[in-house]
Scaffold this active site. Structure first.
Site, short mmCIF file in Angstrom:
data_model
loop_
_atom_site.label_atom_id
_atom_site.label_comp_id
_atom_site.label_asym_id
_atom_site.label_seq_id
_atom_site.Cartn_x
_atom_site.Cartn_y
_atom_site.Cartn_z
N SER A 101 0.89 -0.99 -0.19
CA SER A 101 -0.09 0.05 0.15
C SER A 101 0.90 1.05 -0.04
O SER A 101 1.93 1.23 0.49
CB SER A 101 -0.77 -0.06 1.07
OG SER A 101 -1.57 1.17 1.60
N TYR A 154 -2.02 -1.30 10.34
CA TYR A 154 -2.02 -1.46 8.89
C TYR A 154 -0.53 -0.91 8.44
O TYR A 154 0.16 -1.72 7.59
CB TYR A 154 -3.10 -0.43 8.39
CG TYR A 154 -3.55 -1.04 6.88
CD1 TYR A 154 -4.25 -1.85 6.50
CD2 TYR A 154 -2.75 -0.07 5.85
CE1 TYR A 154 -4.54 -1.84 5.02
CE2 TYR A 154 -2.99 -0.26 4.41
CZ TYR A 154 -3.77 -1.31 4.24
OH TYR A 154 -4.02 -1.31 2.82
N1 LIG Z 1 -8.98 -0.32 -1.32
C1 LIG Z 1 -7.87 0.49 -0.84
O1 LIG Z 1 -8.12 1.37 -0.86
C2 LIG Z 1 -6.46 -0.07 -0.81
C3 LIG Z 1 -5.26 0.80 -0.86
C4 LIG Z 1 -4.03 -0.16 -0.85
C5 LIG Z 1 -3.86 -1.14 -0.74
N2 LIG Z 1 -4.97 -2.39 -0.52
C6 LIG Z 1 -4.67 -3.76 -0.23
O2 LIG Z 1 -5.34 -4.20 -1.46
C7 LIG Z 1 -5.59 -5.47 -1.11
C8 LIG Z 1 -6.80 -6.08 -1.51
O3 LIG Z 1 -7.95 -5.07 -0.90
P1 LIG Z 1 -9.28 -4.66 -1.95
O4 LIG Z 1 -9.21 -3.21 -1.97
O5 LIG Z 1 -9.88 -5.42 -2.74
O6 LIG Z 1 -10.40 -4.77 -0.48
P2 LIG Z 1 -11.47 -6.11 -0.50
O7 LIG Z 1 -12.08 -5.80 1.05
O8 LIG Z 1 -12.51 -5.85 -1.32
O9 LIG Z 1 -10.91 -7.27 -0.60
C9 LIG Z 1 -9.89 -8.13 0.07
C10 LIG Z 1 -10.18 -9.42 0.03
O10 LIG Z 1 -9.38 -10.07 0.88
C11 LIG Z 1 -10.21 -11.34 1.54
N3 LIG Z 1 -9.39 -11.60 2.82
C12 LIG Z 1 -9.43 -10.86 3.83
N4 LIG Z 1 -8.71 -11.55 4.77
C13 LIG Z 1 -8.47 -12.58 4.37
C14 LIG Z 1 -7.72 -13.97 5.08
N5 LIG Z 1 -7.39 -14.04 6.41
N6 LIG Z 1 -7.79 -15.01 4.26
C15 LIG Z 1 -8.27 -15.01 2.89
N7 LIG Z 1 -8.83 -13.96 2.39
C16 LIG Z 1 -8.79 -12.75 3.14
C17 LIG Z 1 -11.35 -10.69 1.80
O11 LIG Z 1 -12.42 -11.62 1.83
C18 LIG Z 1 -11.84 -10.03 0.31
O12 LIG Z 1 -12.16 -10.91 -0.53
C19 LIG Z 1 -5.55 -5.63 0.41
O13 LIG Z 1 -4.30 -6.12 0.74
C20 LIG Z 1 -5.56 -3.98 0.78
O14 LIG Z 1 -4.79 -3.99 2.16
C21 LIG Z 1 -6.13 -1.71 -0.53
#
Ligand SMILES: NC(=O)c1ccc[n+]([C@@H]2O[C@H](COP(=O)([O-])OP(=O)(O)OC[C@H]3O[C@@H](n4cnc5c(N)ncnc54)[C@H](O)[C@@H]3O)[C@@H](O)[C@H]2O)c1
Length: 279
Positions: free
Chosen positions: A156, A169
Site C-alpha cells: 500500500s 496497517y
Molecule cells: N482499497 C484500498 O484503498 C487499498 C489501498 C491500498 C492497498 N490495499 C490492499 O489491497 C488488497 C486488496 O484489498 P481490496 O481493496 O480489494 O479490499 P476488499 O476488502 O474488497 O478485498 C479483500 C479480500 O481479501 C479477503 N481476505 C481478507 N482476509 C482474508 C484472510 N484472512 N484470508 C483470505 N482472504 C482474506 C477478503 O475476503 C476480500 O475478498 C489488500 O491487501 C489491501 O490492504 C487496498
C-alpha cells in the site's frame, strides 16, 4: 495474439472480490489459469462486511467466461495448513505454478495507543504473516517448474509512508516491503522475481463503507457522507486530481510484473498511487 501470461498458472489470494477478483480476471484475460483463495467470511475486528462465498463463486464465473480454468477454495491466509492444502490441490489440478498475487488483506482503524490487542494481532496475522504464508506455500511449486516465476506482494502507499489512525496497517504494509526485498534475494538464483505493489485508495468495498467514510468525515453527519463529498477528501491524498484508482489499474501493474516484460525487475516497490507518495 498470445496472452502476456499465456500458459501460466497464478495463485491469487483474496480473490472473491475487489482487487483480487480483478487480478484473477486480468491474468485470465492474458491467458493464465487461476487458483483463487479467499476467507469468504467475516473477521471480527474488521469494521465493514467482508467477502462471501457468493462473491468467490462470481469470480469463478467471470474467469470461466474467459475460457480459462480456475480452482477456487475458501481458506484463511492465517491458517498455513489450509492455505497450503488449497494451493497444493490447485497445482495438482492445473499442472504447476508460475505467478503469485498475495493480495488478501483487511483494514481497520484506531490510534496506536487505542488499538485493541485483537485489532493489532488480526492485522499482522493477515496483512503480513498471511502474505508470507502465500509465498512460503508457493515457492516449492514455482521452483519445481524449473523456469522461474513472479511473486507480487500487495502492500500500500502505507508501506512507504505513515498514516495516522492505522499504525497496525502501516506496520504490516511496511513489513511486506522487508519480506519482499528478502525474498527477492533468496529466490533470485531460481529466477523467481519478487516485487510489491503500493496502491493509493482503490475504489473497492474496503474504502466504500460506513466505517471508512466516518474516519474521513467525522465532522459530517452520516447523511452528509456521500461518495462525492468523500471523493474530495480522498483526492487530497493524491497528486493527480482523482479521488481513487480502480482495481483494474492495480491489476495492470500486477500483470506487468507477472509477465516476461518485467523479466529483469525484482526487489522493486511499485507505487500505483496517483502521485500520493511523491506528494
Ligand atoms: N482499497 C484500498 O484503498 C487499498 C489501498 C491500498 C492497498 N490495499 C490492499 O489491497 C488488497 C486488496 O484489498 P481490496 O481493496 O480489494 O479490499 P476488499 O476488502 O474488497 O478485498 C479483500 C479480500 O481479501 C479477503 N481476505 C481478507 N482476509 C482474508 C484472510 N484472512 N484470508 C483470505 N482472504 C482474506 C477478503 O475476503 C476480500 O475478498 C489488500 O491487501 C489491501 O490492504 C487496498
Amino acid at each position: 495474439m498470445p496472452g502476456r501470461v499465456a500458459g501460466k498458472v497464478a495463485l491469487v489470494t483474496g480473490a472473491a472480490r475487489g482487487q483480487g477478483r480483478s487480478h484473477a480476471i486480468r491474468l485470465a484475460e492474458e491467458g493464465a489459469d487461476i487458483i483463487a483463495v479467499d476467507i469468504a467470511a467475516q473477521v471480527g475486528s474488521v469494521p465493514y462486511p467482508m467477502a462471501t462465498p457468493d462473491d468467490l463463486d462470481q469470480t469463478v464465473k467471470e474467469v470461466e467466461a474467459l475460457d480459462r480454468r480456475i480452482v477456487a477454495a475458501q481458506a484463511d491466509v492465517r491458517d498455513y495448513g489450509a492455505l497450503k492444502a488449497a494451493l497444493d490441490d490447485g497445482v495438482a489440478q492445473l499442472g504447476g505454478l508460475d505467478i503469485v498475487a498475495a493480495n488478501a488483506g483487511i483494514c481497520s482503524f484506531g490510534r496506536a495507543e487505542e488499538l485493541s490487542e485483537q485489532n493489532w494481532q488480526d492485522m499482522i496475522d493477515i496483512n503480513l504473516t498471511g502474505v508470507w504464508h502465500a509465498a512460503k506455500a508457493a515457492i516449492p511449486h514455482i521452483r519445481a517448474g524449473g523456469h522461474g516465476g513472479s511473486i507480487v506482494l500487495t502492500s500500500s502507499t502505507a508501506g512507504l509512508m505513515p498514516f495516522e489512525n492505522m499504525a497496525h496497517y502501516t506496520a504490516a504494509k511496511h513489513g511486506v516491503v522487508g519480506l519482499m526485498r528478502t525474498l527477492a534475494l533468496e529466490l533470485a538464483p531460481d529466477f523467481i522475481r519478487v516485487n510489491s505493489v503500493h496502491p493509493t485508495s482503490v475504489s473497492t468495498d474496503m474504502i466504500h463503507n460506513k466505517a471508512t467514510y466516518e474516519l474521513f468525515a467525522p465532522d459530517l453527519p452520516e447523511a452528509g457522507r456521500t461518495k462525492e463529498v468523500l471523493g474530495e477528501r480522498f483526492q487530497a491524498l493524491n497528486a493527480l486530481p482523482v479521488p481513487w484508482v480502480e482495481a483494474r489499474d492495480i491489476s495492470n501493474a500486477v500483470l506487468f510484473l507477472a509477465s516476461d516484460e518485467a523479466r529483469y525487475i525484482t526487489g522493486v516497490t511499485l507505487p500505483v498511487d496517483a502521485g500520493s507518495v511523491a506528494k
